[in-house]
Write a protein that holds these residues in place. Structure first.
Motif, PDB file in Angstrom:
ATOM      1  N   UNK A  99      17.493  -0.285  14.704  1.00 25.17           N
ATOM      2  CA  UNK A  99      16.594  -0.581  15.459  1.00 25.17           C
ATOM      3  C   UNK A  99      15.422  -0.341  16.251  1.00 25.17           C
ATOM      4  N   UNK A 100      16.029   0.860  16.834  1.00 22.39           N
ATOM      5  CA  UNK A 100      14.330   2.314  17.001  1.00 22.39           C
ATOM      6  C   UNK A 100      13.373   1.446  15.918  1.00 22.39           C
ATOM      7  N   UNK A 101      13.252   1.569  14.863  1.00 21.63           N
ATOM      8  CA  UNK A 101      12.090   1.376  14.076  1.00 21.63           C
ATOM      9  C   UNK A 101      11.882   0.015  14.452  1.00 21.63           C
ATOM     10  N   UNK A 102      12.345  -1.065  14.275  1.00 17.71           N
ATOM     11  CA  UNK A 102      12.075  -2.575  14.199  1.00 17.71           C
ATOM     12  C   UNK A 102      11.974  -2.852  15.225  1.00 17.71           C
ATOM     13  N   UNK A 152       5.857   8.591   8.380  1.00 20.65           N
ATOM     14  CA  UNK A 152       6.553   7.708   6.589  1.00 20.65           C
ATOM     15  C   UNK A 152       6.945   6.876   6.494  1.00 20.65           C
ATOM     16  N   UNK A 153       6.347   6.076   8.018  1.00 20.93           N
ATOM     17  CA  UNK A 153       6.729   4.215   7.615  1.00 20.93           C
ATOM     18  C   UNK A 153       4.991   3.481   8.292  1.00 20.93           C
ATOM     19  N   UNK A 154       4.171   4.529   7.662  1.00 21.36           N
ATOM     20  CA  UNK A 154       2.974   3.305   7.751  1.00 21.36           C
ATOM     21  C   UNK A 154       2.450   3.851   8.304  1.00 21.36           C
ATOM     22  N   UNK A 155       2.471   4.903   9.504  1.00 20.90           N
ATOM     23  CA  UNK A 155       1.142   5.900  10.161  1.00 20.90           C
ATOM     24  C   UNK A 155       0.409   6.927   9.729  1.00 20.90           C
ATOM     25  N   UNK A 156      -0.913   6.784   9.739  1.00 19.92           N
ATOM     26  CA  UNK A 156      -1.565   8.130   9.566  1.00 19.92           C
ATOM     27  C   UNK A 156      -2.003   8.907  10.684  1.00 19.92           C
ATOM     28  N   UNK A 157      -2.014   9.908  10.601  1.00 18.83           N
ATOM     29  CA  UNK A 157      -2.648  11.046  11.018  1.00 18.83           C
ATOM     30  C   UNK A 157      -3.899  11.012  11.560  1.00 18.83           C
ATOM     31  N   UNK A 158      -4.674  10.719  13.320  1.00 17.86           N
ATOM     32  CA  UNK A 158      -5.627  10.634  13.870  1.00 17.86           C
ATOM     33  C   UNK A 158      -5.939  11.144  14.553  1.00 17.86           C
ATOM     34  N   UNK A 159      -6.846  11.761  15.080  1.00 15.17           N
ATOM     35  CA  UNK A 159      -7.665  13.268  15.504  1.00 15.17           C
ATOM     36  C   UNK A 159      -8.119  12.365  17.257  1.00 15.17           C
ATOM     37  N   UNK A 166      -1.740   1.450  18.026  1.00 19.81           N
ATOM     38  CA  UNK A 166      -1.705   2.202  18.395  1.00 19.81           C
ATOM     39  C   UNK A 166      -0.315   3.259  18.823  1.00 19.81           C
ATOM     40  N   UNK A 167       0.591   3.536  18.725  1.00 18.36           N
ATOM     41  CA  UNK A 167       2.757   3.373  19.298  1.00 18.36           C
ATOM     42  C   UNK A 167       2.615   5.167  20.034  1.00 18.36           C
ATOM     43  N   UNK A 168       1.712   6.156  20.410  1.00 16.82           N
ATOM     44  CA  UNK A 168       1.685   6.464  21.367  1.00 16.82           C
ATOM     45  C   UNK A 168       1.612   8.555  21.153  1.00 16.82           C
ATOM     46  N   UNK A 169       2.574   9.383  21.309  1.00 18.57           N
ATOM     47  CA  UNK A 169       2.129  10.001  21.167  1.00 18.57           C
ATOM     48  C   UNK A 169       3.773  10.931  20.293  1.00 18.57           C
ATOM     49  N   UNK A 170       3.264  12.064  19.960  1.00 18.37           N
ATOM     50  CA  UNK A 170       4.115  12.230  18.973  1.00 18.37           C
ATOM     51  C   UNK A 170       4.882  11.389  17.574  1.00 18.37           C
ATOM     52  N   UNK A 171       5.593  12.619  16.746  1.00 18.26           N
ATOM     53  CA  UNK A 171       6.547  11.257  15.726  1.00 18.26           C
ATOM     54  C   UNK A 171       5.918  11.521  14.631  1.00 18.26           C
ATOM     55  N   UNK A 172       6.648  12.810  13.745  1.00 22.37           N
ATOM     56  CA  UNK A 172       6.938  12.949  12.103  1.00 22.37           C
ATOM     57  C   UNK A 172       7.619  11.583  11.526  1.00 22.37           C
ATOM     58  N   UNK A 173       8.125  10.687  12.135  1.00 23.76           N
ATOM     59  CA  UNK A 173       8.638   9.458  11.663  1.00 23.76           C
ATOM     60  C   UNK A 173       7.877   8.369  10.969  1.00 23.76           C
ATOM     61  N   UNK A 174       6.924   8.253  12.100  1.00 24.39           N
ATOM     62  CA  UNK A 174       5.893   7.478  11.976  1.00 24.39           C
ATOM     63  C   UNK A 174       5.030   7.574  10.841  1.00 24.39           C
ATOM     64  N   UNK A 221       1.223  -1.412  -0.098  1.00 23.69           N
ATOM     65  CA  UNK A 221      -0.091  -0.231   0.220  1.00 23.69           C
ATOM     66  C   UNK A 221       0.334   1.598  -0.520  1.00 23.69           C
ATOM     67  N   UNK A 222       2.417   1.405  -0.198  1.00 27.93           N
ATOM     68  CA  UNK A 222       2.906   2.034   0.541  1.00 27.93           C
ATOM     69  C   UNK A 222       3.757   2.534  -1.616  1.00 27.93           C
ATOM     70  N   UNK A 223       3.968   3.299  -0.911  1.00 32.49           N
ATOM     71  CA  UNK A 223       4.624   3.714  -2.723  1.00 32.49           C
ATOM     72  C   UNK A 223       5.966   3.011  -2.302  1.00 32.49           C
ATOM     73  N   UNK A 224       6.824   3.796  -4.311  1.00 34.63           N
ATOM     74  CA  UNK A 224       8.077   2.259  -4.398  1.00 34.63           C
ATOM     75  C   UNK A 224       9.023   2.348  -2.976  1.00 34.63           C
ATOM     76  N   UNK A 225       9.618   4.616  -2.762  1.00 35.08           N
ATOM     77  CA  UNK A 225      10.359   4.759  -2.864  1.00 35.08           C
ATOM     78  C   UNK A 225      10.382   4.083  -0.949  1.00 35.08           C
ATOM     79  N   UNK A 226       9.081   4.092  -0.357  1.00 36.99           N
ATOM     80  CA  UNK A 226       8.688   4.119   1.307  1.00 36.99           C
ATOM     81  C   UNK A 226       9.003   2.199   1.690  1.00 36.99           C
ATOM     82  N   UNK A 227       8.501   1.913   0.586  1.00 38.30           N
ATOM     83  CA  UNK A 227       8.831  -0.182   0.898  1.00 38.30           C
ATOM     84  C   UNK A 227      10.108  -0.591   0.595  1.00 38.30           C
TER      85      UNK A 227
END
Length: 378
Positions: free
Chosen positions: A298-301, A330-337, A320-328, A186-192
């Protein structure tokens, strides 16, 4: 009907409290989690979190409850109101103490009004909203704040007279994936390509990552997880040691059926990193992470990819990995209200904060819509 303020969750029977926790509610409102925080001394006198749980009785029967605390500061809430406290000070008014309806140190969305299944939950939440306004007057508090209520419940709190606030987190949702590769598709080639490269790194470093089963939990694991927790909170100037080792030991021994602790081990089998995950129903919650070593990805894994894979294998709906994190993102996590609800006793404070909240809600909605449009157009 009688409302009581409980100075500890042990003032009511565990089964009576847990009978109010719905099947889709978070594990963090369960009696045992709250009791472990209290017994370990993470909340209580001197911590800034003084338990005053709301408990509604019909005769001798507990029919509704809400975890609540009198706060002498804004630490450990993750709905930031430091500027409100500054404003209150400039107006010559006291902002602390205040009342919060929340789970300490836990920015996880879920029910805050726990209600007997035979009663109307929305009606009860509205009742609690009106009651908290009365309590702030009677106890001399500046206001009351409900942190991270569910999407449905926040409407009830606001209908009860509280102001709504919006925030954003990044969550992962399972769209019927059978394998991790299904998710990557479901992700673009570059992210895969990026994620595959990052996921392959632990094997190259001879690192294994696994989730501990409840039967595997030992006091040594609890100590290791606490030490790992310290590596993160002590690393940053804003880090706080909200939890102590006693809490880790208590949840390991009493709450093991909910824990999904992740440990990364080196080639000798020595723990080098870990993540404090908790699971209930169809949701996996990420809480804390730490590492004794500095290794690429290691953190991402440990925190992201292992949790996503576990959610797919277990047929879970959400990670639900918790608060914050723009780095999430780009790894498939979506903004949630996310939501909170607020009552301020001061008319001057409310007249200033309420229009600010309206502008903030619009900005958060625009952010989420923009990011979702960008994701759909990738």
């Amino acid at each position: 009907m009688e409302l009581r303020l409980l100075e500890r969750v042990r003032d009511v029977d565990r089964d009576a409290w847990n009978a109010l926790v719905g099947p889709d509610d978070s594990p963090f409102v369960e009696w045992t989690w709250l009791d472990c925080l209290e017994e370990a001394g993470c909340v209580g006198p001197g911590t800034g979190w003084l338990p005053r749980h709301l408990a509604l009785f019909d005769g001798k029967d507990l029919v509704a409850a809400a975890p609540a605390y009198i706060k002498g500061n804004s630490e450990g809430e993750f709905v930031f109101d430091w500027s409100w406290a500054d404003l209150s000070h400039k107006l010559g008014e006291e902002y602390y103490p205040k009342l919060v309806v929340a789970v300490p140190f836990t920015p996880a969305t879920g029910a805050r009004a726990l209600v007997d299944p035979g009663r109307d939950r929305d009606e009860t939440a509205q009742l609690f909203a009106r009651v908290t306004a009365t309590l702030t007057d009677e106890l001399g508090l500046s206001g009351a704040h409900v942190l991270f209520p569910s999407d449905a419940e926040v409407d009830a709190w606001t209908l009860g007279g509280m102001m709504r606030r919006s925030g954003v987190q990044y969550h992962w949702s399972n769209r019927g994936f059978s394998t991790f590769e299904d998710f990557l598709a479901t992700l673009p080639s570059k992210k895969r390509t990026q994620i595959r490269r990052e996921r392959s790194q632990p094997a190259r470093d001879k690192v294994t990552i696994a989730t501990l089963t409840p039967d595997e939990l030992t006091p040594a694991h609890a100590t290791a997880m606490y030490d790992l927790y310290l590596t993160t909170v002590d690393k940053y100037f804003y880090g706080r040691r909200y939890l102590n080792e006693r809490f880790f030991q208590l949840v390991a021994s009493r709450f093991g059926e909910r824990l999904a602790w992740v440990l990364a081990r080196d080639a000798r089998g020595k723990p080098i990193a870990g993540a404090f995950n908790v699971q209930r129903g169809s949701v996996l919650y990420g809480r804390y992470w730490g590492t004794f070593v500095d290794m690429p990805f290691l953190h991402f894994n440990v925190c992201f990819y292992h949790g996503i894979d576990a959610a797919i294998r277990g047929g879970l709906a959400t990670f639900n990995p918790g608060a914050g994190g723009e780095h999430k993102r780009v790894r498939g996590f979506a903004p949630t209200l996310t939501h909170s609800a607020h009552h301020l006793r001061s008319p001057r404070m409310r007249s200033i904060v309420e229009p600010f909240l309206a502008r903030e809600r619009r900005a958060v909605t625009e952010l989420i819509e923009t990011e979702r449009r960008e994701a759909e157009g990738r």
